[in-house]
Design a protein around this motif. Structure first.
Motif, PDB file in Angstrom:
ATOM      1  N   MET A   1      43.421  44.252  51.565  1.00 28.96           N
ATOM      2  CA  MET A   1      42.331  43.648  50.821  1.00 28.96           C
ATOM      3  C   MET A   1      42.312  44.179  49.386  1.00 28.96           C
ATOM      4  O   MET A   1      42.149  43.402  48.452  1.00 28.96           O
ATOM      5  CB  MET A   1      41.021  43.957  51.559  1.00 28.96           C
ATOM      6  N   LEU A   2      42.474  45.508  49.253  1.00 22.26           N
ATOM      7  CA  LEU A   2      42.480  46.087  47.914  1.00 22.26           C
ATOM      8  C   LEU A   2      43.695  45.636  47.110  1.00 22.26           C
ATOM      9  O   LEU A   2      43.602  45.437  45.902  1.00 22.26           O
ATOM     10  CB  LEU A   2      42.424  47.608  47.994  1.00 22.26           C
ATOM     11  N   ALA A   3      44.835  45.474  47.783  1.00 25.28           N
ATOM     12  CA  ALA A   3      46.032  45.013  47.083  1.00 25.28           C
ATOM     13  C   ALA A   3      45.847  43.572  46.590  1.00 25.28           C
ATOM     14  O   ALA A   3      46.264  43.232  45.477  1.00 25.28           O
ATOM     15  CB  ALA A   3      47.250  45.119  47.998  1.00 25.28           C
ATOM     16  N   ALA A   4      45.214  42.744  47.399  1.00 26.51           N
ATOM     17  CA  ALA A   4      44.957  41.367  46.974  1.00 26.51           C
ATOM     18  C   ALA A   4      43.976  41.331  45.804  1.00 26.51           C
ATOM     19  O   ALA A   4      44.150  40.554  44.857  1.00 26.51           O
ATOM     20  CB  ALA A   4      44.408  40.554  48.144  1.00 26.51           C
ATOM     21  N   LEU A   5      42.956  42.176  45.863  1.00 25.04           N
ATOM     22  CA  LEU A   5      41.994  42.250  44.769  1.00 25.04           C
ATOM     23  C   LEU A   5      42.667  42.741  43.486  1.00 25.04           C
ATOM     24  O   LEU A   5      42.435  42.195  42.405  1.00 25.04           O
ATOM     25  CB  LEU A   5      40.836  43.160  45.151  1.00 25.04           C
ATOM     26  N   ALA A   6      43.514  43.761  43.609  1.00 26.40           N
ATOM     27  CA  ALA A   6      44.221  44.286  42.436  1.00 26.40           C
ATOM     28  C   ALA A   6      45.162  43.238  41.854  1.00 26.40           C
ATOM     29  O   ALA A   6      45.253  43.074  40.628  1.00 26.40           O
ATOM     30  CB  ALA A   6      44.994  45.544  42.811  1.00 26.40           C
ATOM     31  N   GLY A   7      45.855  42.510  42.718  1.00 27.99           N
ATOM     32  CA  GLY A   7      46.739  41.451  42.238  1.00 27.99           C
ATOM     33  C   GLY A   7      45.977  40.333  41.547  1.00 27.99           C
ATOM     34  O   GLY A   7      46.402  39.815  40.505  1.00 27.99           O
ATOM     35  N   THR A   8      44.839  39.957  42.113  1.00 25.66           N
ATOM     36  CA  THR A   8      44.004  38.908  41.511  1.00 25.66           C
ATOM     37  C   THR A   8      43.506  39.336  40.139  1.00 25.66           C
ATOM     38  O   THR A   8      43.561  38.564  39.177  1.00 25.66           O
ATOM     39  CB  THR A   8      42.810  38.601  42.430  1.00 25.66           C
ATOM     40  N   MET A   9      43.045  40.577  40.038  1.00 23.24           N
ATOM     41  CA  MET A   9      42.517  41.048  38.756  1.00 23.24           C
ATOM     42  C   MET A   9      43.637  41.220  37.720  1.00 23.24           C
ATOM     43  O   MET A   9      43.428  40.959  36.531  1.00 23.24           O
ATOM     44  CB  MET A   9      41.738  42.329  38.956  1.00 23.24           C
ATOM     45  N   THR A  10      44.826  41.634  38.166  1.00 25.57           N
ATOM     46  CA  THR A  10      45.948  41.767  37.248  1.00 25.57           C
ATOM     47  C   THR A  10      46.368  40.405  36.706  1.00 25.57           C
ATOM     48  O   THR A  10      46.598  40.245  35.502  1.00 25.57           O
ATOM     49  CB  THR A  10      47.130  42.456  37.958  1.00 25.57           C
ATOM     50  N   TYR A  11      46.475  39.427  37.595  1.00 28.37           N
ATOM     51  CA  TYR A  11      46.844  38.085  37.148  1.00 28.37           C
ATOM     52  C   TYR A  11      45.763  37.497  36.239  1.00 28.37           C
ATOM     53  O   TYR A  11      46.071  36.819  35.259  1.00 28.37           O
ATOM     54  CB  TYR A  11      47.078  37.173  38.359  1.00 28.37           C
ATOM     55  N   THR A  12      44.506  37.783  36.531  1.00 30.18           N
ATOM     56  CA  THR A  12      43.424  37.316  35.665  1.00 30.18           C
ATOM     57  C   THR A  12      43.528  37.946  34.284  1.00 30.18           C
ATOM     58  O   THR A  12      43.306  37.280  33.274  1.00 30.18           O
ATOM     59  CB  THR A  12      42.062  37.632  36.299  1.00 30.18           C
TER      60      THR A  12
END
Length: 141
Positions: A1-12
């Protein structure tokens, strides 16, 4: 979950820097440096205490981030690009919900550890609706 959140925020972040570069007419590096300088915080020792100081005061940082994300979201939606708009919307929702999530999770963790530590942090199950409290006594027969 944290990895998906980090990936989403990085792409944003990548999308926001690209959009800012597009609107300013500069490259991504220059736009990234501009945002880095704007949101940077540096340690400072004042009156014997360590503080973090930055260009923006603390109450202005989150509204500025949300407004920057909202402008990018509107820009992507006006061009009909729905996938980048989805990522920006998810990040904006997390950024708006973060104070509430932090308070809720911290209160849950504190309440689970507070029953082991007597004193100041006594158990506050009267305030927690999820705790069912009961008292059991043995009878001598």
């Amino acid at each position: 979950m944290l990895a998906a959140l980090a990936g989403t925020m990085t792409y944003t972040g990548y999308l926001v820097i690209g959009e800012l570069a597009h609107h300013l007419g500069t490259g991504r590096v220059m736009a990234g440096l501009l945002l880095g300088v704007l949101f940077a915080r540096f340690p400072s020792i004042s009156k014997g205490r360590l503080r973090l100081v930055g260009l923006l005061p603390q109450p202005v940082r989150r509204p500025l981030m949300v407004s920057l994300l909202a402008l990018c979201l509107l820009s992507f939606l006006s061009r009909g690009e729905h996938v980048p708009a989805l990522f920006i919307g998810l990040t904006m929702a997390f950024l708006l919900a973060y104070p509430w999530l932090r308070k809720t999770v911290f209160d849950r963790l504190r309440s689970s550890f507070s029953r082991f530590t007597p004193g100041r942090h006594a158990r506050q199950s009267a305030n927690d609706d999820t705790v069912i409290e009961g008292e059991f006594r043995e009878r001598k027969e």
